[in-house]
Design a protein around this motif. Structure first.
Motif, mmCIF file in Angstrom:
data_model
loop_
_atom_site.group_PDB
_atom_site.id
_atom_site.type_symbol
_atom_site.label_atom_id
_atom_site.label_comp_id
_atom_site.label_asym_id
_atom_site.label_seq_id
_atom_site.Cartn_x
_atom_site.Cartn_y
_atom_site.Cartn_z
ATOM 1 N N ASN A 164 0.851 -1.194 0.000
ATOM 2 C CA ASN A 164 0.000 0.000 0.000
ATOM 3 C C ASN A 164 0.883 1.238 0.000
ATOM 4 O O ASN A 164 1.623 1.481 0.953
ATOM 5 C CB ASN A 164 -0.914 0.023 1.232
ATOM 6 N N LEU A 165 0.806 2.013 -1.076
ATOM 7 C CA LEU A 165 1.613 3.225 -1.217
ATOM 8 C C LEU A 165 0.704 4.393 -1.588
ATOM 9 O O LEU A 165 -0.307 4.199 -2.282
ATOM 10 C CB LEU A 165 2.684 3.035 -2.293
ATOM 11 N N SER A 166 1.055 5.561 -1.143
ATOM 12 C CA SER A 166 0.240 6.749 -1.449
ATOM 13 C C SER A 166 1.075 7.789 -2.187
ATOM 14 O O SER A 166 2.311 7.770 -2.139
ATOM 15 C CB SER A 166 -0.320 7.357 -0.161
ATOM 16 N N SER A 167 0.392 8.692 -2.855
ATOM 17 C CA SER A 167 1.078 9.749 -3.589
ATOM 18 C C SER A 167 0.097 10.863 -3.896
ATOM 19 O O SER A 167 -1.117 10.734 -3.679
ATOM 20 C CB SER A 167 1.673 9.210 -4.891
ATOM 21 N N ASN A 168 0.619 11.969 -4.399
ATOM 22 C CA ASN A 168 -0.229 13.037 -4.925
ATOM 23 C C ASN A 168 0.455 13.656 -6.131
ATOM 24 O O ASN A 168 1.683 13.561 -6.282
ATOM 25 C CB ASN A 168 -0.550 14.091 -3.863
ATOM 26 N N PHE A 169 -0.332 14.256 -7.013
ATOM 27 C CA PHE A 169 0.237 14.892 -8.188
ATOM 28 C C PHE A 169 -0.663 16.025 -8.647
ATOM 29 O O PHE A 169 -1.813 16.148 -8.229
ATOM 30 C CB PHE A 169 0.485 13.885 -9.316
#
Length: 219
Positions: A87-92
């Motif tokens: 489970n990995l999170s990010s934003n862009f």
């Protein structure tokens, strides 16, 4: 009288008649031009969204096994081993541009680039994102615009020592509120957000939320 001079009543009458006919022709031409139907403007829009995503990776699938029961933990898939987590999170940051092909249907292109580096534990960076979508819309209570988003996208995710190129069918829902509801003289800007499924497969899934603004105009 063929010998009447230019100042005679006959000559003057003929001149006035000719001028009247010419004026009538000119008036008719102007009327025809004024009755030409107006051209339909091209309806366009551009927007910016801040997007947050979750990258979920599945473990290695287990088939039926004869003999002793399998271990309680599912073996890691190659993708899990590469990224070091499931489970990995990010934003862009995302820019979108669209055109109305019908009053209630638009075509949108999306373009996005990383908003986080992916260096921290449990995070991943969005190196690139592109998508093309069909967007049918409806208006609720003559105020809130609700849109379904359906199309195809390409997503590049990375963190130190790991990369993944994903693509597939994407879908979601948007809701946007025009600022002119508050004051009619404001620019034609809408504020809103939505949810998206960017990629959904047996090995991994990417889904997220976005919030931003959209500006509508015509050419």
């Amino acid at each position: 009288n063929p010998y009447a001079d230019a100042g005679s009543p006959a000559a003057t009458s003929g001149s006035i008649g000719g001028e009247s006919e010419a004026a009538g022709a000119g008036s008719s031409g102007s009327s025809s031009e004024s009755e030409a139907p107006p051209s339909n403007p091209i309806k366009l829009y551009v927007g910016y969204d801040r997007t947050t995503i979750t990258f979920q990776i599945s473990g290695r699938p287990q088939g039926p096994v004869a003999g002793p029961p399998p271990p309680a933990t599912t073996p890691q898939s190659p993708l899990q081993q590469q990224f070091g987590s499931s489970n990995l999170s990010s934003n862009f940051n995302q820019i979108r541009a669209g055109v109305r092909v019908f009053d209630t249907v638009g075509i949108e292109a999306h373009y996005g680039r990383k908003g986080s580096s992916g260096d921290e534990a449990g995070t991943v960076a969005v190196k690139g994102y592109e998508g093309i979508y069909v967007v049918p819309t409806a208006t609720v209570l003559n105020t809130v615009e609700v849109a379904a988003v359906l199309g195809y996208n390409w997503l590049q995710l990375e963190r130190p020592g790991a990369k993944a190129n994903l693509d597939g069918v994407a879908y979601g829902v948007n809701m946007e509120l025009p600022l002119r509801v508050l004051w009619e003289k404001l620019p034609n800007i809408r504020l809103g957000g939505g949810v998206m499924v960017y990629q959904h497969g047996s090995a991994s899934r990417v889904y997220g939320t976005h919030f931003g603004a959209r500006y509508d105009f015509s050419l």
